[in-house]
Enzyme design. Structure first.
Site, PDB file in Angstrom:
ATOM      1  N   ASN A  14      -8.404  -7.361 -19.720  1.00 28.20           N
ATOM      2  CA  ASN A  14      -8.274  -7.214 -18.240  1.00 28.20           C
ATOM      3  C   ASN A  14      -8.975  -5.771 -17.932  1.00 28.20           C
ATOM      4  OD1 ASN A  14      -7.163  -6.521 -15.743  1.00 28.20           O
ATOM      5  ND2 ASN A  14      -5.682  -7.807 -16.160  1.00 28.20           N
ATOM      6  N   HIS A  17      -8.290  -2.190 -13.940  1.00 29.56           N
ATOM      7  CA  HIS A  17      -7.859  -0.746 -13.802  1.00 29.56           C
ATOM      8  C   HIS A  17      -9.183   0.145 -13.813  1.00 29.56           C
ATOM      9  CE1 HIS A  17      -3.982  -1.726 -12.559  1.00 29.56           C
ATOM     10  NE2 HIS A  17      -3.748  -2.095 -13.979  1.00 29.56           N
ATOM     11  N   HIS A  50      -7.779  -9.730 -12.085  1.00 27.76           N
ATOM     12  CA  HIS A  50      -6.969 -10.331 -10.903  1.00 27.76           C
ATOM     13  C   HIS A  50      -7.541 -10.067  -9.534  1.00 27.76           C
ATOM     14  CE1 HIS A  50      -2.310 -10.402  -9.863  1.00 27.76           C
ATOM     15  NE2 HIS A  50      -3.010 -11.161  -8.871  1.00 27.76           N
ATOM     16  N   ARG A  52      -6.510  -9.515  -6.222  1.00 29.46           N
ATOM     17  CA  ARG A  52      -5.053  -9.577  -5.364  1.00 29.46           C
ATOM     18  C   ARG A  52      -5.090  -9.924  -4.097  1.00 29.46           C
ATOM     19  NH1 ARG A  52      -0.990  -7.243  -8.718  1.00 29.46           N
ATOM     20  NH2 ARG A  52       0.349  -7.392  -6.973  1.00 29.46           N
ATOM     21  N   ARG A  56      -6.566  -4.659  -3.821  1.00 34.04           N
ATOM     22  CA  ARG A  56      -6.455  -3.218  -4.211  1.00 34.04           C
ATOM     23  C   ARG A  56      -7.309  -2.711  -5.407  1.00 34.04           C
ATOM     24  NH1 ARG A  56      -0.606  -3.152  -7.018  1.00 34.04           N
ATOM     25  NH2 ARG A  56       0.196  -4.306  -5.095  1.00 34.04           N
ATOM     26  N   GLU A  77      -7.120 -14.215 -12.717  1.00 35.24           N
ATOM     27  CA  GLU A  77      -5.787 -14.363 -12.504  1.00 35.24           C
ATOM     28  C   GLU A  77      -5.633 -14.286 -10.738  1.00 35.24           C
ATOM     29  OE1 GLU A  77      -3.047 -10.964 -13.673  1.00 35.24           O
ATOM     30  OE2 GLU A  77      -3.995 -11.329 -15.647  1.00 35.24           O
ATOM     31  N   THR A 108       1.814  -7.410 -11.767  1.00 33.56           N
ATOM     32  CA  THR A 108       2.905  -8.724 -11.680  1.00 33.56           C
ATOM     33  C   THR A 108       4.170  -8.283 -12.549  1.00 33.56           C
ATOM     34  OG1 THR A 108       0.483  -9.423 -12.104  1.00 33.56           O
ATOM     35  CG2 THR A 108       2.676 -11.100 -12.346  1.00 33.56           C
ATOM     36  N   GLU A 158       0.731 -18.876 -20.038  1.00 35.53           N
ATOM     37  CA  GLU A 158       0.703 -17.497 -20.760  1.00 35.53           C
ATOM     38  C   GLU A 158       2.172 -16.876 -20.631  1.00 35.53           C
ATOM     39  OE1 GLU A 158      -2.240 -14.831 -19.342  1.00 35.53           O
ATOM     40  OE2 GLU A 158      -1.028 -13.025 -19.515  1.00 35.53           O
ATOM     41  N   HIS A 198       1.006  -8.749 -20.938  1.00 36.89           N
ATOM     42  CA  HIS A 198       1.562  -7.948 -19.853  1.00 36.89           C
ATOM     43  C   HIS A 198       2.493  -6.833 -20.839  1.00 36.89           C
ATOM     44  CE1 HIS A 198       3.214  -6.052 -16.332  1.00 36.89           C
ATOM     45  NE2 HIS A 198       2.423  -7.043 -15.774  1.00 36.89           N
ATOM     46  N   GLY A 199       1.888  -5.509 -20.699  1.00 33.03           N
ATOM     47  CA  GLY A 199       2.364  -4.308 -21.242  1.00 33.03           C
ATOM     48  C   GLY A 199       2.308  -4.259 -22.703  1.00 33.03           C
TER      49      GLY A 199
HETATM   50  N1  PXP Z   1      -1.387 -11.026 -18.059  1.00 33.60           N
HETATM   51  C1  PXP Z   1      -0.961 -11.222 -16.771  1.00 33.60           C
HETATM   52  C2  PXP Z   1      -0.617 -12.574 -16.273  1.00 33.60           C
HETATM   53  C3  PXP Z   1      -1.036  -9.929 -15.999  1.00 33.60           C
HETATM   54  O1  PXP Z   1      -0.506 -10.400 -14.493  1.00 33.60           O
HETATM   55  C4  PXP Z   1      -1.382  -8.769 -16.313  1.00 33.60           C
HETATM   56  C5  PXP Z   1      -1.589  -7.741 -15.281  1.00 33.60           C
HETATM   57  O2  PXP Z   1      -2.671  -7.725 -14.665  1.00 33.60           O
HETATM   58  C6  PXP Z   1      -1.716  -8.832 -17.863  1.00 33.60           C
HETATM   59  C7  PXP Z   1      -1.615 -10.079 -18.615  1.00 33.60           C
HETATM   60  C8  PXP Z   1      -2.043  -7.370 -18.512  1.00 33.60           C
HETATM   61  O3  PXP Z   1      -1.233  -6.702 -18.382  1.00 33.60           O
HETATM   62  P1  PXP Z   1      -1.467  -5.275 -18.920  1.00 33.60           P
HETATM   63  O4  PXP Z   1      -2.561  -4.528 -17.829  1.00 33.60           O
HETATM   64  O5  PXP Z   1       0.004  -4.665 -18.882  1.00 33.60           O
HETATM   65  O6  PXP Z   1      -1.796  -5.125 -20.339  1.00 33.60           O
END
Ligand code: PXP
Length: 250
Positions: A14, A17, A50, A52, A56, A77, A108, A158, A198-199
């Site tokens: 992803n 950032h 994503h 959004r 942003r 996303e 998210t 997911e 996520h995370g």
């Molecule tokens: N999966 C989903 C559905 C998310 O919303 C995000 C954050 O955009 C991620 C994965 C990736 O999360 P992270 O940036 O914490 O690795």
């Protein structure tokens, strides 16, 4: 390095950032397409962005540019907001992941309430099927939500790994892992492809990779953070060389 079943998990990178840095200053750089090519060279299997509602970071033009320029499958996303759904229908990424979105959140925060949103989800998922777009839904590892994803005939689920990633100690993390493992078993049994994310970061991904049935991890923030650090030395050297060379007379 040891290879195992875990090495069969695909890595979706992803790059939101990377674009956050660009939007902070309104500069034309860093270019997400360049980041995507570098991620591909590093072994990324998919790319995720994503779009959004508040735009942003990723902009509509970024999604188009990435779809034009990259060979990797793009996973978009997105929330169920009408204008975002319209963009997805127009640009037709190979896959989308539907997520809940709240304006004030930093990222998210929770999985989608699939049962509650069923009436809104049905026509959107159906229209994506008709366009040949594969659909994944981001959910907490809750059996009833996973069953609801299967009823929508989504391609994948997911699983939200945020609580696992944020667990305060090893015991709590193991409890979260077991909940995720049971959720993955259920999803696989219902014929859903299992994704997770996520995370996830360099300190927890090996444990996460021992989850059963997971086919794809989507990871963003940790990879972008690591890129900043591993690229710092090169970036400073390059800037210094330009300054030094400019200072040489003639
Ligand atoms: N999966 C989903 C559905 C998310 O919303 C995000 C954050 O955009 C991620 C994965 C990736 O999360 P992270 O940036 O914490 O690795």
């Amino acid at each position: 390095m040891k290879t195992s079943a875990a090495s069969k998990i695909r890595l979706g990178v992803n790059i939101d950032h990377v674009v956050t840095l660009r939007e902070l200053r309104g500069t034309p750089y860093p270019d997400p397409v360049q980041a995507a090519h570098l991620a591909e060279r590093g072994g990324a299997d998919n790319l995720t962005v994503h779009l959004r509602e508040d735009r942003r970071h990723i902009q509509d033009a970024d999604v188009r540019a990435l779809l034009d320029a990259i060979r990797l499958p793009l996973n978009l996303e997105m929330s169920l907001a009408d204008d975002i759904v319209a963009v997805a229908r127009l640009v037709r990424p190979p896959m989308v992941c539907i997520v809940p979105e709240h304006r004030a959140e930093r990222t998210t925060e929770s999985g989608l309430a699939v049962r509650r949103e069923r009436k809104r989800l049905d026509p959107v998922v159906e229209s994506f099927h008709a366009l040949g777009i594969r659909v994944s839904l981001f959910v907490d590892p809750v059996p009833e939500e996973i069953e609801a994803v299967a009823l929508l005939r989504a391609h994948a689920v997911e699983l939200h790994t945020g609580p696992f990633a944020r667990a305060p100690d090893a015991e709590a993390r193991q409890r979260c892992w077991e909940i995720l493992a049971r959720a993955a078993e259920l999803a696989d049994g219902l014929g859903l492809e299992v994704h997770a994310g996520h995370g996830l970061h360099y300190g927890n991904v090996e444990q996460a990779a021992r989850l059963p049935h997971v086919r794809t991890f989507n990871i963003g923030h940790a990879i972008v953070c690591e890129s900043v650090l591993t690229g710092m030395e090169h970036a400073v050297r390059r800037m210094k060389r330009l300054i030094d060379c400019a200072g040489v007379p003639g």
